[in-house]
Design an enzyme around this catalytic site. Structure first.
Site, PDB file in Angstrom:
ATOM      1  N   SER A 273       0.845  -1.196   0.000  1.00  0.00           N
ATOM      2  CA  SER A 273       0.000   0.000   0.000  1.00  0.00           C
ATOM      3  C   SER A 273       0.882   1.250   0.000  1.00  0.00           C
ATOM      4  O   SER A 273       1.644   1.460  -0.938  1.00  0.00           O
ATOM      5  CB  SER A 273      -0.949  -0.051   1.200  1.00  0.00           C
ATOM      6  OG  SER A 273      -1.959   0.906   1.088  1.00  0.00           O
ATOM      7  N   ASP A 359     -10.082  -3.546  -5.265  1.00  0.00           N
ATOM      8  CA  ASP A 359      -9.424  -2.721  -4.256  1.00  0.00           C
ATOM      9  C   ASP A 359      -9.954  -1.294  -4.316  1.00  0.00           C
ATOM     10  O   ASP A 359      -9.788  -0.609  -5.320  1.00  0.00           O
ATOM     11  CB  ASP A 359      -7.906  -2.724  -4.517  1.00  0.00           C
ATOM     12  CG  ASP A 359      -7.123  -2.083  -3.388  1.00  0.00           C
ATOM     13  OD1 ASP A 359      -7.714  -1.300  -2.605  1.00  0.00           O
ATOM     14  OD2 ASP A 359      -5.910  -2.340  -3.281  1.00  0.00           O
ATOM     15  N   HIS A 395      -8.231  -4.723  -1.085  1.00  0.00           N
ATOM     16  CA  HIS A 395      -6.958  -4.128  -0.670  1.00  0.00           C
ATOM     17  C   HIS A 395      -6.158  -5.057   0.236  1.00  0.00           C
ATOM     18  O   HIS A 395      -4.933  -5.028   0.229  1.00  0.00           O
ATOM     19  CB  HIS A 395      -7.216  -2.803   0.043  1.00  0.00           C
ATOM     20  CG  HIS A 395      -5.988  -1.989   0.290  1.00  0.00           C
ATOM     21  ND1 HIS A 395      -5.212  -1.480  -0.727  1.00  0.00           N
ATOM     22  CD2 HIS A 395      -5.376  -1.601   1.437  1.00  0.00           C
ATOM     23  CE1 HIS A 395      -4.198  -0.796  -0.225  1.00  0.00           C
ATOM     24  NE2 HIS A 395      -4.274  -0.861   1.094  1.00  0.00           N
TER      25      HIS A 395
END
Length: 429
Positions: A273, A359, A395
């Site tokens: 991320s 995501d 995600h």
């Protein structure tokens, strides 16, 4: 809070225990009949303090509480994660805490409030099949940053026999050609003031048992060293965000060139991320330092994403990165946004980029675009640029833990292959 053995009006005997400063932070406090237990951070590590209390009455007939002693709990390992567990009894002389470290699986400990240094009772401990704690070691070190003043904390975990052999060979040999180096995997995050703790992960064992030293770089942008580690002017937010990437590269440079623990052909890196942004920016800054990089759901198209307020999370993210619709933030972001800073005709490390079709935080096109940009620009002698897109994930990858292990094994297989460790003897007694 104060440590006061005298009258309440005698201000000279007061000591401020938590002053809101950078050295020691207070996150929570739990009260008991005769004690209070505080949790927070000090020296970049989670801490717990025990306050012994007494109560009396002043001249006006009002109750007042005094702190008679203030004791920080200490543990064997140099780096660890500790926090308050469930404590339901008010009238008690013990407190329960949850503790783990890079080499110690999660434990729940019962500790005396009246004598915190007395032996502690292990109420419950996570069992890891086949794991022998004595085979592994961990350290906490600091690495100087390029600014000459900042010390970057790092946590290391390794097999003791591997590290002892490295120390022995390098201490006994004056011949540089005869020196030994070790494969190192460098992990980082460094955003939102989030702390990456030195906690236990059984999934690391497959790397450690193949001779890899696992290093966590607690770079600026996280909250390990307090709010100043995160915020302007010397942290890594808004217009000083590049400190995150500089710190990570400085740690990699120290491991290779100063400590000589590893070499660029044996050094890999990983982040997810916002940590993927860290890896993308770092390999742009110093592609020559790394052999392989894993970028999980990476936030790498910073300007395009942050300039588009129709994307659900963009506006709230302006509080982290700044709003690129303002020129000063736009210009600064363009200096570090990974997709906008790929070096042409330069040798890059092998990269594995992963994404999830569903995501909502880092849309699937970000790793896809970055993979295309890398393939288009980097030199032919670079490592392979691999893109893996999960058509069912969001995600946080799979919620099914067995699928999570399969996904992780895929990442590690890529890593071991690139480091030429796929046939390395797996050390298990």
């Amino acid at each position: 809070d104060d440590d006061d053995d005298d009258d309440d009006n005698d201000s000279t005997s007061r000591e401020i225990l938590f002053d809101g400063g950078y050295d020691r932070s207070l996150d929570a406090i739990l009260t008991f009949k005769n004690h209070a237990v505080a949790s927070g951070r000090e020296e970049g590590i989670p801490r717990i303090w025990i306050l012994s209390l007494s109560k009396d009455t002043n001249q006006n007939g009002d109750d007042q509480v005094h702190v008679r002693s203030f004791t920080r709990l200490n543990f064997e390992e140099d780096a660890y994660d500790v926090g308050l567990a469930s404590n339901r009894e008010y009238d008690t002389d013990t407190v329960r805490v949850a503790y783990d470290s890079l080499v110690t699986p999660l434990q729940h400990l019962e500790i005396s409030l009246t004598n915190p240094s007395s032996p502690r009772t292990v109420l419950k401990e996570k069992k890891v099949p086949g794991y022998n704690k004595e085979d592994y070691g961990c350290d906490r070190i600091t690495v100087p940053s390029r600014d000459g003043t900042t010390e970057i904390p790092c946590s290391l975990v390794y097999r003791k026999d591997i590290m002892e052999e490295w120390i022995s060979v390098n201490n006994d040999s004056d011949d540089i050609s005869a020196s030994k180096s070790l494969p190192v995997h460098l992990y980082g995050y460094g955003s939102y003031g989030s702390c990456i703790e030195a906690s236990f992960r059984s999934t690391r064992l497959s790397l450690l048992d193949r001779g890899i030293v696992y290093v966590i770089a607690h770079v600026r942008g996280g909250g390990e060293m307090g709010r100043q580690w995160y915020e302007e002017p010397n942290g890594a937010k808004y217009l000083c965000k590049k400190n995150t990437f500089f710190d990570f590269v400085d740690v990699a440079h120290w491991l290779v060139h100063t400590q000589k623990l590893t070499t660029p052909d044996q050094l890999s890196c990983e982040g997810r991320s916002a940590g993927g942004l860290l890896i993308g920016a770092s390999i742009n800054l110093a592609p020559e330092l790394f052999k392989a990089a894993i970028l999980g759901v990476p936030f790498v198209d910073v300007v395009c994403t942050m300039v588009d307020s129709t994307i659900p999370l963009t506006v709230v993210e302006w509080e982290e990165w700044g709003n690129p619709n303002e020129k000063k933030y736009f210009d600064y972001m363009m200096e570090y946004s990974p997709i906008n800073n790929v070096k042409a005709d330069v040798k890059y490390p092998a990269c594995l980029l992963t994404g999830g079709l569903h995501d909502p935080r880092v849309q699937y096109w970000e790793p896809s675009k970055f993979a295309a940009e890398l393939r288009h620009k980097i030199s032919p002698d670079s490592g392979p640029i691999c893109l893996k897109m999960d058509m069912t994930a969001g995600h946080f990858s799979a919620s099914d833990r067995y699928k999570y292990y399969r996904e992780l094994s895929f990442d590690y297989s890529f890593l071991l292959d690139q480091l030429n460790l796929s046939n390395f003897p797996y050390k298990k007694e």
